[in-house]
Structures are given as C-alpha cells and as structure tokens.
Scaffold this motif. Sequence first.
Motif, PDB file in Angstrom:
ATOM      1  N   PRO A 488     -33.720  -7.866 -41.187  1.00 18.87           N
ATOM      2  CA  PRO A 488     -33.584  -9.301 -40.881  1.00 18.87           C
ATOM      3  C   PRO A 488     -33.675 -10.185 -42.124  1.00 18.87           C
ATOM      4  CG  PRO A 488     -35.848  -8.644 -40.562  1.00 18.87           C
ATOM      5  CD  PRO A 488     -35.139  -7.440 -41.127  1.00 18.87           C
ATOM      6  N   LEU A 489     -33.659  -9.555 -43.330  1.00 19.04           N
ATOM      7  CA  LEU A 489     -33.921 -10.380 -44.511  1.00 19.04           C
ATOM      8  C   LEU A 489     -32.646 -10.876 -45.188  1.00 19.04           C
ATOM      9  CD1 LEU A 489     -36.758  -8.216 -46.140  1.00 19.04           C
ATOM     10  CD2 LEU A 489     -37.002 -10.170 -44.588  1.00 19.04           C
ATOM     11  N   ILE A 490     -32.757 -12.071 -45.783  1.00 21.90           N
ATOM     12  CA  ILE A 490     -31.707 -12.561 -46.676  1.00 21.90           C
ATOM     13  C   ILE A 490     -32.363 -12.644 -48.046  1.00 21.90           C
ATOM     14  CG2 ILE A 490     -30.109 -14.447 -47.177  1.00 21.90           C
ATOM     15  CD1 ILE A 490     -30.148 -15.151 -44.212  1.00 21.90           C
ATOM     16  N   ARG A 491     -31.935 -11.755 -48.922  1.00 19.27           N
ATOM     17  CA  ARG A 491     -32.761 -11.406 -50.046  1.00 19.27           C
ATOM     18  C   ARG A 491     -32.077 -11.654 -51.392  1.00 19.27           C
ATOM     19  NH1 ARG A 491     -36.305  -6.321 -49.656  1.00 19.27           N
ATOM     20  NH2 ARG A 491     -36.913  -6.214 -51.816  1.00 19.27           N
ATOM     21  N   PRO A 524     -27.149 -12.929 -38.112  1.00 15.20           N
ATOM     22  CA  PRO A 524     -25.918 -13.699 -38.000  1.00 15.20           C
ATOM     23  C   PRO A 524     -25.678 -14.101 -36.546  1.00 15.20           C
ATOM     24  CG  PRO A 524     -25.552 -11.598 -39.090  1.00 15.20           C
ATOM     25  CD  PRO A 524     -26.894 -11.534 -38.485  1.00 15.20           C
ATOM     26  N   LYS A 525     -25.198 -15.294 -36.367  1.00 10.78           N
ATOM     27  CA  LYS A 525     -24.790 -15.744 -35.016  1.00 10.78           C
ATOM     28  C   LYS A 525     -23.412 -16.355 -35.219  1.00 10.78           C
ATOM     29  CE  LYS A 525     -26.120 -19.171 -31.518  1.00 10.78           C
ATOM     30  NZ  LYS A 525     -26.621 -18.564 -30.304  1.00 10.78           N
ATOM     31  N   GLY A 526     -22.379 -15.587 -34.930  1.00 15.82           N
ATOM     32  CA  GLY A 526     -21.033 -16.020 -35.291  1.00 15.82           C
ATOM     33  C   GLY A 526     -21.001 -16.216 -36.799  1.00 15.82           C
ATOM     34  N   ALA A 527     -20.513 -17.366 -37.224  1.00 15.42           N
ATOM     35  CA  ALA A 527     -20.467 -17.634 -38.666  1.00 15.42           C
ATOM     36  C   ALA A 527     -21.756 -18.294 -39.151  1.00 15.42           C
ATOM     37  CB  ALA A 527     -19.271 -18.514 -38.982  1.00 15.42           C
ATOM     38  N   ALA A 528     -22.708 -18.490 -38.228  1.00 14.22           N
ATOM     39  CA  ALA A 528     -23.960 -19.154 -38.619  1.00 14.22           C
ATOM     40  C   ALA A 528     -25.046 -18.117 -38.900  1.00 14.22           C
ATOM     41  CB  ALA A 528     -24.407 -20.095 -37.512  1.00 14.22           C
ATOM     42  N   LEU A 529     -26.145 -18.562 -39.499  1.00 11.60           N
ATOM     43  CA  LEU A 529     -27.300 -17.684 -39.733  1.00 11.60           C
ATOM     44  C   LEU A 529     -28.472 -18.242 -38.928  1.00 11.60           C
ATOM     45  CD1 LEU A 529     -26.933 -17.155 -43.571  1.00 11.60           C
ATOM     46  CD2 LEU A 529     -26.682 -15.408 -41.804  1.00 11.60           C
ATOM     47  N   GLN A 530     -28.903 -17.455 -37.979  1.00 16.44           N
ATOM     48  CA  GLN A 530     -29.930 -17.955 -37.069  1.00 16.44           C
ATOM     49  C   GLN A 530     -31.295 -17.386 -37.441  1.00 16.44           C
ATOM     50  OE1 GLN A 530     -29.591 -16.615 -32.958  1.00 16.44           O
ATOM     51  NE2 GLN A 530     -30.301 -18.634 -32.261  1.00 16.44           N
ATOM     52  N   HIS A 531     -32.290 -18.269 -37.440  1.00 19.10           N
ATOM     53  CA  HIS A 531     -33.652 -17.792 -37.636  1.00 19.10           C
ATOM     54  C   HIS A 531     -34.097 -17.171 -36.319  1.00 19.10           C
ATOM     55  CE1 HIS A 531     -38.101 -18.090 -37.809  1.00 19.10           C
ATOM     56  NE2 HIS A 531     -37.819 -17.484 -38.952  1.00 19.10           N
ATOM     57  N   MET A 532     -34.507 -15.902 -36.373  1.00 15.99           N
ATOM     58  CA  MET A 532     -34.700 -15.132 -35.132  1.00 15.99           C
ATOM     59  C   MET A 532     -35.780 -15.712 -34.230  1.00 15.99           C
ATOM     60  SD  MET A 532     -34.570 -11.247 -36.285  1.00 15.99           S
ATOM     61  CE  MET A 532     -33.174 -10.229 -36.281  1.00 15.99           C
ATOM     62  N   VAL A 533     -36.858 -16.175 -34.830  1.00 16.85           N
ATOM     63  CA  VAL A 533     -37.998 -16.573 -33.995  1.00 16.85           C
ATOM     64  C   VAL A 533     -37.830 -17.983 -33.441  1.00 16.85           C
ATOM     65  CG1 VAL A 533     -40.506 -16.734 -33.903  1.00 16.85           C
ATOM     66  CG2 VAL A 533     -39.422 -15.054 -35.398  1.00 16.85           C
ATOM     67  N   SER A 534     -37.424 -18.920 -34.281  1.00 17.67           N
ATOM     68  CA  SER A 534     -37.281 -20.302 -33.800  1.00 17.67           C
ATOM     69  C   SER A 534     -35.963 -20.494 -33.061  1.00 17.67           C
ATOM     70  CB  SER A 534     -37.327 -21.273 -34.983  1.00 17.67           C
ATOM     71  OG  SER A 534     -36.187 -21.067 -35.800  1.00 17.67           O
ATOM     72  N   GLY A 535     -34.985 -19.608 -33.311  1.00 14.76           N
ATOM     73  CA  GLY A 535     -33.677 -19.762 -32.688  1.00 14.76           C
ATOM     74  C   GLY A 535     -32.848 -20.864 -33.353  1.00 14.76           C
ATOM     75  N   LEU A 536     -33.371 -21.464 -34.416  1.00 13.00           N
ATOM     76  CA  LEU A 536     -32.652 -22.551 -35.102  1.00 13.00           C
ATOM     77  C   LEU A 536     -31.758 -21.964 -36.203  1.00 13.00           C
ATOM     78  CD1 LEU A 536     -35.753 -24.916 -35.331  1.00 13.00           C
ATOM     79  CD2 LEU A 536     -33.846 -25.093 -33.714  1.00 13.00           C
ATOM     80  N   CYS A 537     -30.780 -22.763 -36.637  1.00 13.09           N
ATOM     81  CA  CYS A 537     -29.799 -22.231 -37.586  1.00 13.09           C
ATOM     82  C   CYS A 537     -29.899 -22.890 -38.961  1.00 13.09           C
ATOM     83  CB  CYS A 537     -28.387 -22.433 -37.046  1.00 13.09           C
ATOM     84  SG  CYS A 537     -27.938 -21.214 -35.810  1.00 13.09           S
ATOM     85  N   LEU A 538     -29.568 -22.102 -39.978  1.00  8.15           N
ATOM     86  CA  LEU A 538     -29.576 -22.602 -41.353  1.00  8.15           C
ATOM     87  C   LEU A 538     -28.497 -23.679 -41.492  1.00  8.15           C
ATOM     88  CD1 LEU A 538     -30.841 -22.045 -44.203  1.00  8.15           C
ATOM     89  CD2 LEU A 538     -28.832 -20.630 -44.653  1.00  8.15           C
ATOM     90  N   ASP A 539     -28.920 -24.861 -41.996  1.00 10.78           N
ATOM     91  CA  ASP A 539     -28.025 -26.017 -42.036  1.00 10.78           C
ATOM     92  C   ASP A 539     -28.143 -26.650 -43.419  1.00 10.78           C
ATOM     93  OD1 ASP A 539     -26.945 -28.639 -41.693  1.00 10.78           O
ATOM     94  OD2 ASP A 539     -27.096 -28.335 -39.522  1.00 10.78           O
ATOM     95  N   SER A 540     -26.983 -26.934 -44.055  1.00  5.43           N
ATOM     96  CA  SER A 540     -27.055 -27.425 -45.437  1.00  5.43           C
ATOM     97  C   SER A 540     -27.314 -28.924 -45.506  1.00  5.43           C
ATOM     98  CB  SER A 540     -25.757 -27.104 -46.172  1.00  5.43           C
ATOM     99  OG  SER A 540     -24.716 -27.835 -45.574  1.00  5.43           O
ATOM    100  N   GLN A 541     -27.146 -29.625 -44.377  1.00  5.56           N
ATOM    101  CA  GLN A 541     -27.336 -31.083 -44.331  1.00  5.56           C
ATOM    102  C   GLN A 541     -26.546 -31.806 -45.417  1.00  5.56           C
ATOM    103  OE1 GLN A 541     -31.386 -32.428 -43.681  1.00  5.56           O
ATOM    104  NE2 GLN A 541     -30.691 -32.669 -41.582  1.00  5.56           N
ATOM    105  N   SER A 542     -27.082 -31.856 -46.618  1.00  5.45           N
ATOM    106  CA  SER A 542     -26.290 -32.465 -47.692  1.00  5.45           C
ATOM    107  C   SER A 542     -26.388 -31.557 -48.912  1.00  5.45           C
ATOM    108  CB  SER A 542     -26.814 -33.863 -48.007  1.00  5.45           C
ATOM    109  OG  SER A 542     -27.767 -33.775 -49.049  1.00  5.45           O
ATOM    110  N   PRO A 543     -25.329 -31.547 -49.744  1.00 12.19           N
ATOM    111  CA  PRO A 543     -25.308 -30.622 -50.874  1.00 12.19           C
ATOM    112  C   PRO A 543     -26.457 -30.861 -51.854  1.00 12.19           C
ATOM    113  CG  PRO A 543     -23.195 -31.759 -50.640  1.00 12.19           C
ATOM    114  CD  PRO A 543     -24.112 -32.351 -49.635  1.00 12.19           C
ATOM    115  N   THR A 544     -27.024 -32.059 -51.845  1.00 13.53           N
ATOM    116  CA  THR A 544     -28.043 -32.365 -52.851  1.00 13.53           C
ATOM    117  C   THR A 544     -29.451 -32.000 -52.407  1.00 13.53           C
ATOM    118  OG1 THR A 544     -27.914 -34.603 -51.997  1.00 13.53           O
ATOM    119  CG2 THR A 544     -26.794 -34.172 -54.110  1.00 13.53           C
ATOM    120  N   SER A 545     -29.697 -32.041 -51.086  1.00 10.79           N
ATOM    121  CA  SER A 545     -31.065 -31.713 -50.644  1.00 10.79           C
ATOM    122  C   SER A 545     -31.135 -30.251 -50.201  1.00 10.79           C
ATOM    123  CB  SER A 545     -31.471 -32.654 -49.511  1.00 10.79           C
ATOM    124  OG  SER A 545     -30.468 -32.649 -48.531  1.00 10.79           O
ATOM    125  N   PRO A 546     -32.335 -29.653 -50.183  1.00 12.31           N
ATOM    126  CA  PRO A 546     -32.455 -28.240 -49.808  1.00 12.31           C
ATOM    127  C   PRO A 546     -32.073 -28.022 -48.338  1.00 12.31           C
ATOM    128  CG  PRO A 546     -34.583 -29.191 -50.459  1.00 12.31           C
ATOM    129  CD  PRO A 546     -33.600 -30.284 -50.517  1.00 12.31           C
TER     130      PRO A 546
END
Length: 567
Positions: A488-491, A524-546
Amino acid sequence: MRRIRANAIAILTVAWILGTFYYLWQDSKPHTPPSSTDSRSRGHGGQPKVVPGRLEIHRDDRTIALIVTQPPRLDQGQLLGGFDEKSYLSAKTLKPGDDPYREHAFNLQESDRLGSERAIRDTRHYRCASMNYDVDLPSTSIIITFHNEARSTLLRTIKSVLTRTPSSLIQEIILIDDFSTDPDDCQLLSRIPKVRCLRNGRREGLIRSRVRGANSASASVLTFLDSHCEVNTDWLQPMLQRVKEDHTRVVSPIIDVISLDNFAYLAASADLRGGFDWSLHFKWEQIPIEQKMARSDPTQPIRTPVIAGGIFVMDKSWFNHLGQYDTHMDIWGGENFELSFRVWMCGGSLEILPCSRVGHVFRKRHPYDFPEGNALTYIKNTRRAAEVWMDEYKQYYYQARPSAQGKAYGSITDRVTLRRKLNCKPFRWYMENIYPELRVPEQEAVSSVLRQGGLCLESKGPEGLGLGECRGIGGNRPQAQRWELIEPLIRQHDLCLAITAFTAGSKVKMEPCNSKEPRQKWKPKGAALQHMVSGLCLDSQSPTSPPVIMQCRPQLASQIWEPQIIS
Ligand code: UD2
Ligand code: MN
C-alpha cells in the motif's frame, strides 16, 4: 544418346501409368489448387503418398516431383452444396471512395479481389512433406467465432479448410456468429456442407462464443480458428497426431502472416514461441539458444510457455476436464494466458508444431467496439488470470500495470475452486520449469512518475511535497519525481507518502516508511490515488501548495495521477 532417350521414355511411361492408376484409385479427398512452389505433399496415410498428377521419387530427404497430370478437384457444387458463393460475395462490396481499412482494419479491397480461394506457398520445412501420420487420426470439430467479419476473409477461411484438409478429418465446421450486425452471413454460410452456424442473441465476446461452440461440438477433438485465416498444406494432420498420442497436449501451428495491406501470404519464422511480459502482454520470442542448439530435427514440436490464443487443437474431454475457459472474461484478451497457465500447471503441455502452418491476418487495431472499453476489458480479463493463477507473482503484474489496481474483475471463486479441485501446481513451478527465462523484476527496478497534465508529483525538502514541471525522459528523471508504487506504499527511497490527519483537507507529507502505519496506506482508484483508511483521495489543489486529501471525485483533474513507468 539413344539410350538416354529410351530411358526418358521409359520413365515417362511409368510415370504416366502410375499417375493414371492413382487418379482412378484415389478417394474423393478435396485438393488444393497447385501453387507455384507447392512441389511436395504427403497424405495422412502411413504409406508414401503421391499427390494426384505427380510422380514423387523419395530419396533421403529430397523429393523429386514429375508433374504428369493436373490434380483433380472437387467441383464447386460438391464443395459448397447449395451455397451461392457469387451472390454472397457480391452482395457486400466496398463502395467507390470508401476507406478500405475502415471496417475491418485490413485492406478489404485486396481481400475481396482475391475471392474465396487462392493458391498459397507451402511454407513448411521441406522435411515436413515426408512426415507420416496415422491413418486413423480422429476427426475434429472446427470452431470459428466471428463478429462482423468481412465476407471474403471468412469464406476464404472456410474454403481453405475444406480444400486443404482430408475430408474424413472434418467432422463439422461450427461457426459462432457473435451477434454480428447482419444475421444473413450466418444463415447463408450454413448452406455449405459440413458447416453449422450458431448465432448469439447478444454480444458475448470470443471466449463465451468458443465455449458455446465447444459445447455443441460432436467430435472428440476441438480445433479453434480465427475468422480471417487460410490453412496451409497438411495443416491439421500434425496437430491431430500429437493430440491422438497424448490427449493432454494442446497444440498450435506456426502462424504465418497474411499482410493486412496486400494480403500476401508470408512465412513466419520457425524459431519462435509464445511469451509475455509482466503486464501480460503477449509477444513472440526466440526459442532460448540452448533449446535451439539441441534441435537437430526442424520438424520436432516446440514447447511454448503460452499460445497466441486463436489457433489450436485440444482434446474435447481434456478441454472440459480443465474447465473450458473462464467465461467471466469478456470480448477479447487474456484468455490465452489463463488457458496456457492452466494447461501447464494442471498436467498438460503446450506445443507449436512446425509442420503445421496456418496464415492469419494480424491487425494493428481492433475493428470492433468493446462495450466496456478496450482497456478496462483487457484489465478485467488479465486480472482474473493473474488473481487465479499467478500466486505471489501477481505483484509483478500490478507493478507493471498499476492501472489494473482497484479495477473491477468480478468474482473468481469458481475458478479458484476449479484450480484446487484439479490439484494444479503453483505458479512458482511454472516459472521454474516452463518459463525460467521470464525474469522477476527487482523490487527497486520498477518506478514511475505520477503525472498530472504537464506536472509531476515531486518531493521538496525533507518532508515537503508539491508539483513540478515533469522533467527528463525515460530513466533520466530527477529522483524527486520517481515513485515506487508497492501497495500500500507510495515510496521514494525510505520515505513514504503519508497523510497528516484522517479528515478532508489534511495535508500530505513524506515520512519514514512503515507498511503497518495506517496513514501511509494507499491504493489506486481508477486514475486517482485513494487513502485506504480515510477513503479520501490525493488532490493537488494548487500547484504551489502541498497536496491534500479530499473527497474522491474521479473526474476531477486535480485528483488524476497518471503513473508512467520509468526504468
Ligand atoms: C489473438 C488471437 C485471438 C485471441 C486473442 C486474445 C491469434 C491468431 N488470434 O488476437 O484468437 O486469442 O488474441 O483474446 O492467435 N471475436 C468475436 N467476438 C468478439 C471479438 C472477437 O467473436 O467480441 C472473434 C473475431 O471475429 C476473431 C476472433 O474472435 O475471429 C479473434 O479476434 P481478433 O482476430 O480480433 O483477435 P487477434 O487475432 O487480434
Ligand atoms: Mn485474429
């Protein structure tokens, strides 16, 4: 001079007598039209066989042929019965100005121009012509599934079978029309003697269609063909012979190439076998050098880790015993791996027989639609093969095809039960004994970039993360943009992607890897990356912020992370 002439006359007289005698004696077997290089042939009987019209003198491996008369042929009436070939072919032709490649992904104009039958070169090694086959080979049911096949290619497939196979070996030809747009093809072709056609009431795909064909077959041996083939001289006898000797063998011919552009019939190399890479992509590969060196007889079978899938002969009860096909696979793809793993791991073997040649039109794209999409269907089918058969090695499949993770593949319970019931060997055995040439990737070797448009996810500073313009190509990527996706790691080295809290909007950072740490578990969830426990997905929001984790919204551009493997 006079002696020479007298000898020549004597030889010709003997040749003429033998030729006439054979002509009168021979059975009603259909014969191919002679092709320019088609100089040798041998029947499936045990004794030296003479092609009608030729006198053959066999000396060691060399055959000297004297052409005496024209080979007799079955007339079209006997061959095709009530089938009206002319009106069948002329009812559908290319209209002037139409793109000849559009409908079938091959040049339809060229195929139509060839008509229903033509001479092709005998592409076998010359020694094949002097092989002997049992007189009592079993007859076979020939199964051809098709979906919107061109009329000329389909008819040429059928006619090549009828004219180049001893008729006693053809129990029947079963066509399965996989819900083609025009139902007439199926109906009309059924008028050809020995041909039956079953039409699916809905699109099933080639796998379920073949199973339907196999279930209705009456012969003890099954022969599968694609719907755009041309079988070559004595193609069937070598395969029936091997299966007759050992019913657990699954055998295929060398598949010659019919050009998709000009329909030229081209000999394929006789030094190839079937292989694959970890993404379960089929490829032809050279026979390993040690095996090649050990091959003194070019007519000997070639053991192959996998078969291409479309053209093979298999004993019917063995096919049934081994569980036919995985009928939850759809449309096209993956079934050849599933069958190949199953055959090897459950007690059978796979061979390519160099003395059997069948031409096939290899295409560059699929000419038909996939109701669930091409990529998803291939993933579903290969995932099923990997999940049921590849044991711990399936991780390499997911590494090589990260987009497969999280994709639906249905229940595999029945197939797992089948594997257990058949008491099949582990995939490790297959790797060690059947395909040791397939290298297991080193864990570190597979890394990828995570791309979002022109930007790539990159590490910044000791813990930070952000997006940066994708830099470098191939293996030349900066380290900050290389990621290893090992569920489950992104390393990255010994740091892993981790959420800071389990709520939406929480930041994502880098921290020392620990595969038991719930904050570091992703999938992976389709083209997204889902955090397994929270069920939430990695989101870039804006290129400048983390990046952060947010409610998964699959279409959202800021949640799409395309993995691209780099070496
Ligand atoms: C190769 C095989 C093919 C199959 C495939 C993997 C050879 C020569 N061909 O691809 O037999 O094993 O790999 O799945 O080894 N068809 C249907 N229904 C469909 C789709 C296709 O009946 O929904 C028919 C089609 O008309 C053809 C056959 O299935 O006769 C194989 O399809 P293909 O020719 O597109 O596959 P190919 O040769 O690219
Ligand atoms: Mn094909």
